[in-house]
Design an enzyme around this catalytic site. Structure first.
Site, PDB file in Angstrom:
ATOM      1  N   GLU A  38       0.686  -1.254   0.052  1.00  0.00           N
ATOM      2  CA  GLU A  38      -0.103   0.122  -0.035  1.00  0.00           C
ATOM      3  C   GLU A  38       0.838   1.200  -0.135  1.00  0.00           C
ATOM      4  O   GLU A  38       2.119   1.129   0.408  1.00  0.00           O
ATOM      5  CB  GLU A  38      -1.112  -0.025   1.031  1.00  0.00           C
ATOM      6  N   GLY A  40      -0.076   5.792   0.035  1.00  0.00           N
ATOM      7  CA  GLY A  40      -0.737   6.713  -0.372  1.00  0.00           C
ATOM      8  C   GLY A  40      -2.455   6.267  -0.254  1.00  0.00           C
ATOM      9  O   GLY A  40      -2.837   5.935   0.936  1.00  0.00           O
ATOM     10  N   SER A  42      -3.376   4.079  -2.305  1.00  0.00           N
ATOM     11  CA  SER A  42      -3.737   2.791  -3.181  1.00  0.00           C
ATOM     12  C   SER A  42      -3.264   1.509  -2.516  1.00  0.00           C
ATOM     13  O   SER A  42      -2.493   1.566  -1.447  1.00  0.00           O
ATOM     14  CB  SER A  42      -2.852   2.933  -4.449  1.00  0.00           C
ATOM     15  N   LYS A  59      -5.174  -3.333  -8.063  1.00  0.00           N
ATOM     16  CA  LYS A  59      -4.842  -2.223  -7.430  1.00  0.00           C
ATOM     17  C   LYS A  59      -6.156  -1.290  -7.259  1.00  0.00           C
ATOM     18  O   LYS A  59      -6.728  -1.208  -8.272  1.00  0.00           O
ATOM     19  CB  LYS A  59      -3.642  -1.597  -8.360  1.00  0.00           C
ATOM     20  N   ASP A 213      10.906   5.619 -12.961  1.00  0.00           N
ATOM     21  CA  ASP A 213      11.260   4.819 -11.765  1.00  0.00           C
ATOM     22  C   ASP A 213      11.799   3.526 -12.087  1.00  0.00           C
ATOM     23  O   ASP A 213      11.189   2.538 -11.556  1.00  0.00           O
ATOM     24  CB  ASP A 213      10.086   5.007 -11.077  1.00  0.00           C
TER      25      ASP A 213
END
Ligand SMILES: *[C@@H]1O[C@H](CO)[C@@H](O)[C@H](O)[C@H]1NC(C)=O
Ligand SMILES: *[C@@H]1O[C@H](CO)[C@@H](O)[C@H](O)[C@H]1NC(C)=O
Length: 367
Positions: A38, A40, A42, A59, A213
């Site tokens: 998890e 934030g 989400s 998700k 990322d």
């Protein structure tokens, strides 16, 4: 996008349901097995399909303020990214299977994204090697690296057709049009969002995307043993002109939130005005990833572990160490790392060049 919007409201997931937690997407019920992670707003769950009992990942993103939510806009962008590269048929970039957006009675929204489930990441493999004081053989490293390069090549060489550009301009899908690639585009950077306003005469236009990322934890290993780039939440149009200090700071904040520090390129660590950020940020991260495959950690993490170095400072100075005797790896492999970790982004190879170099080394070492 049509795919996305056609399913909205078509099916309501019955989650949370305390008796037997499950989510229904397109008439198929998925039983929640466990929470995988998890962050934030989400949550990612491991689920099993009632249809074939196969594992998937779901998700869930909560958007308390409905479509005005940052989390909403970012999710729409992430979903678009899951669809964006499908037409290239690459096995090296994750695709979503379904999405559902639920309008809750209180005005909030919940978004569910059904994704393939992968058992392990490249980070898991690296952790295991570190734990057992073991090393990955060079040919295996090259195999993974080449697959990742193939996936990134699709992103960095992304082209839209004039057809799609026309389509995008006439697209009405209310909420999405406000956003587009917002996340890595500071307000005011007059980066053309939806292609030219006039219908272009060329058949297609190069619009490079960057993953932003790249790290071992965002590379999953498929059942076929192929590396798959996942988490397209920060994937955005790659080229951003920074014209003023405000844009520089905004981008720096976004990078801080979305690009993992030990893998973050120096130009994202300290964004300067009158510069251009490009897909070369991914090439830097790739160099860090390759180093981590060889030596267990990002080069800058390693410097921190071994010498107590300040990671940010080490990155901005491009300071890292290759272990003695290259840790048993070839000097050609170390050279790839060195090329990627050039402070000047222009000096780093393009993804095409990098892939060629890796393929050549792989062929050479197979003799
Ligand atoms: C787009 O919006 C216009 C006016 O807002 C409307 O007339 C048109 O039918 C819409 N097109 C689609 C495809 O929804
Ligand atoms: C590391 O260096 C950066 C800038 O170079 C500085 O802002 C930061 O405070 C330093 N961190 C530590 C823990 O010293």
């Amino acid at each position: 996008m049509d795919i996305l919007w056609s399913i909205v409201g078509a099916c309501l997931p019955c989650f949370p349901d305390l008796s037997s937690p499950s989510v229904t997407i397109k008439d198929i019920k998925y039983r929640i097995v466990k929470l995988l992670g998890e962050g934030g707003f989400s949550y990612v769950y491991l689920v099993k399909s009632n249809n074939d009992n196969a594992p998937y990942a779901i998700k869930k993103i909560r958007c308390p303020f409905g479509s005005n939510d940052e989390s909403y806009k970012n999710s729409i962008k992430e979903i678009k990214n899951y669809h964006r590269f499908v037409k290239f048929g690459t096995p090296y970039i994750i695709q979503s299977i379904e999405e559902v957006i639920i309008n809750e009675p209180d005005g909030s929204k919940s978004i569910y994204i059904l994704l393939p489930y992968f058992e392990k990441s490249l980070q898991d493999i690296i952790n295991n090697l570190v734990l057992n004081d073991d090393k990955m053989p060079e040919d295996e490293i090259l195999k993974v690296f080449i697959g990742i390069c193939r996936g990134l090549k699709v992103m960095h060489n992304y082209k839209t057709t004039s057809d799609e550009q026309r389509h995008q301009q006439h697209d009405n899908a209310s909420t999405t049009s406000t956003d587009e690639e917002g996340l890595l585009l500071p307000p005011g950077s007059d980066d053309d969002e939806d292609g030219p306003t006039n219908i272009p005469t060329e058949l297609s236009e190069l619009i490079p995307y960057a993953h932003r990322d790249i790290k071992p934890a965002n590379v999953m290993i498929s059942a076929e043993g192929l590396p798959v780039l996942v988490d397209l939440g920060s994937c955005s149009k790659a080229r951003i002109k920074i014209r003023n200090r405000q844009q520089a700071l905004t981008l720096q904040d976004i990078a801080q939130e979305h690009c993992t520090l030990p893998y973050r390129a120096p130009e994202l660590l300290d964004v300067v005005k009158n510069s251009e950020i490009t897909e070369k940020t991914d090439i830097w991260s790739l160099g860090c990833l390759l180093y981590a495959c060889c030596f267990g950690y990002s080069p800058f993490e390693k410097l921190e572990i071994e010498q107590g170095a300040n990671i940010s400072l080490a990155i901005s100075q491009g300071k890292f160490l290759i272990p003695k005797n290259n840790g048993g790896y070839s000097s050609e492999l170390m050279d790839i790392i060195n090329q990627c970790l050039k402070l000047n982004p222009d000096k780093r190879p393009t993804i095409d060049k990098l892939l060629d170099t890796a393929l050549e080394l792989s062929r050479k070492s197979n003799y």
